[in-house]
Design a protein around this motif. Structure first.
Motif, mmCIF file in Angstrom:
data_model
loop_
_atom_site.group_PDB
_atom_site.id
_atom_site.type_symbol
_atom_site.label_atom_id
_atom_site.label_comp_id
_atom_site.label_asym_id
_atom_site.label_seq_id
_atom_site.Cartn_x
_atom_site.Cartn_y
_atom_site.Cartn_z
ATOM 1 N N ILE A 198 0.836 -1.209 0.000
ATOM 2 C CA ILE A 198 0.000 0.000 0.000
ATOM 3 C C ILE A 198 0.865 1.249 0.000
ATOM 4 O O ILE A 198 0.548 2.251 -0.649
ATOM 5 N N GLN A 199 1.966 1.202 0.718
ATOM 6 C CA GLN A 199 2.839 2.366 0.842
ATOM 7 C C GLN A 199 3.679 2.613 -0.406
ATOM 8 O O GLN A 199 4.297 3.677 -0.545
ATOM 9 N N GLN A 200 3.708 1.618 -1.316
ATOM 10 C CA GLN A 200 4.603 1.720 -2.474
ATOM 11 C C GLN A 200 3.880 1.964 -3.797
ATOM 12 O O GLN A 200 4.523 2.335 -4.785
ATOM 13 N N VAL A 201 2.576 1.766 -3.820
ATOM 14 C CA VAL A 201 1.839 1.965 -5.066
ATOM 15 C C VAL A 201 1.343 3.412 -5.159
ATOM 16 O O VAL A 201 1.385 4.164 -4.186
ATOM 17 N N GLU A 202 0.866 3.772 -6.342
ATOM 18 C CA GLU A 202 0.343 5.122 -6.545
ATOM 19 C C GLU A 202 -0.927 5.324 -5.706
ATOM 20 O O GLU A 202 -1.655 4.361 -5.424
ATOM 21 N N PRO A 203 -1.195 6.575 -5.287
ATOM 22 C CA PRO A 203 -2.365 6.840 -4.431
ATOM 23 C C PRO A 203 -3.674 6.297 -4.988
ATOM 24 O O PRO A 203 -4.521 5.805 -4.229
ATOM 25 N N GLU A 204 -3.844 6.345 -6.301
ATOM 26 C CA GLU A 204 -5.105 5.872 -6.890
ATOM 27 C C GLU A 204 -5.261 4.352 -6.798
ATOM 28 O O GLU A 204 -6.370 3.823 -6.923
ATOM 29 N N ASP A 205 -4.145 3.653 -6.572
ATOM 30 C CA ASP A 205 -4.199 2.187 -6.479
ATOM 31 C C ASP A 205 -4.307 1.685 -5.036
ATOM 32 O O ASP A 205 -4.553 0.502 -4.810
#
Length: 223
Positions: A198-205
């Protein structure tokens, strides 16, 4: 409709959905082969399924009681993950379409790593039914890093740590998809991997991964 037939040393199973059915067949004591077939209408699907059952009965097969909850749910290798080839407990708990989407990079089995995890466990469980999915996940990562891995701390600074977390996450979903069961230790590690992702993906994902984390965490673990 689920039907299980046997004849001397062979078995033949069929599971019928709305407009598709899956046939699994082979020697008793083996997983056998899996074939999924889709139709334009529910009527065509049911008609063909009934026809196949009648043909098997004429050849001497007999219908037997079967524990579908204890069945191993393998995919047709030509098609990949599908609701009919996933354990009913997986389908009941993870109802969003993306969970079995093999073209979605952020689904459990859609990335290269996730797809490889599912195939690896299918191959492993053909040889030995009672396998440890968490150990299997660590074995994959150990092969990449060329050293023994026993926890996520071992790949915290690894260049491909994201992929390692995907492997652990996908292993948890693979356990449920194939067997309907999830070990508590694998659940804990799978949720932790998702929370790191969660901390590594883009905000929309992030909502997708948060949903997977919540739902994986709420799946009843095996006793």
């Amino acid at each position: 409709m689920n039907t299980s037939l046997q004849h001397t040393t062979k078995f033949w199973n069929i599971r019928v959905g709305t407009d598709e059915f899956v046939v699994q067949y082979g020697k008793l004591g083996t997983v056998g082969k899996v074939q999924l077939k889709s139709f334009n209408t529910a009527e065509e699907c049911k008609k063909e399924a009934d026809k196949l059952v009648r043909q098997k009965l004429k050849k001497g097969y007999v219908e037997v009681d079967y524990d579908w909850d204890n069945h191993l749910y393998f995919d047709d290798p030509e098609i990949g993950p599908d609701q009919l080839t996933a354990h009913p407990r997986f389908n009941a708990h993870f109802q969003e379409d993306f969970y079995l989407d093999c073209t979605d990079e952020f689904s459990p089995f859609g990335s290269d790593e996730g797809a490889d995890v599912l195939v690896m466990f299918e191959d492993a469980i053909r040889k030995e039914r009672d396998i440890d999915f968490l150990v299997g996940a660590y074995d994959i990562v150990s092969g990449w890093m060329e050293r023994d891995v026993s926890s996520s701390d071992d790949w915290a600074t690894y260049e491909y740590g994201f992929d390692c977390d995907v492997v652990v996450m996908s292993s948890a979903f693979a356990s449920i998809k194939l067997t309907g069961h999830l070990d508590a230790a694998l659940q804990e590690e799978g949720v932790a991997a998702l929370d790191r992702l969660i901390q590594q993906v883009e905000p929309e994902d992030r909502p997708r991964f948060k949903l997977m984390s919540v739902q994986l965490n709420s799946f009843p673990t095996s006793i």
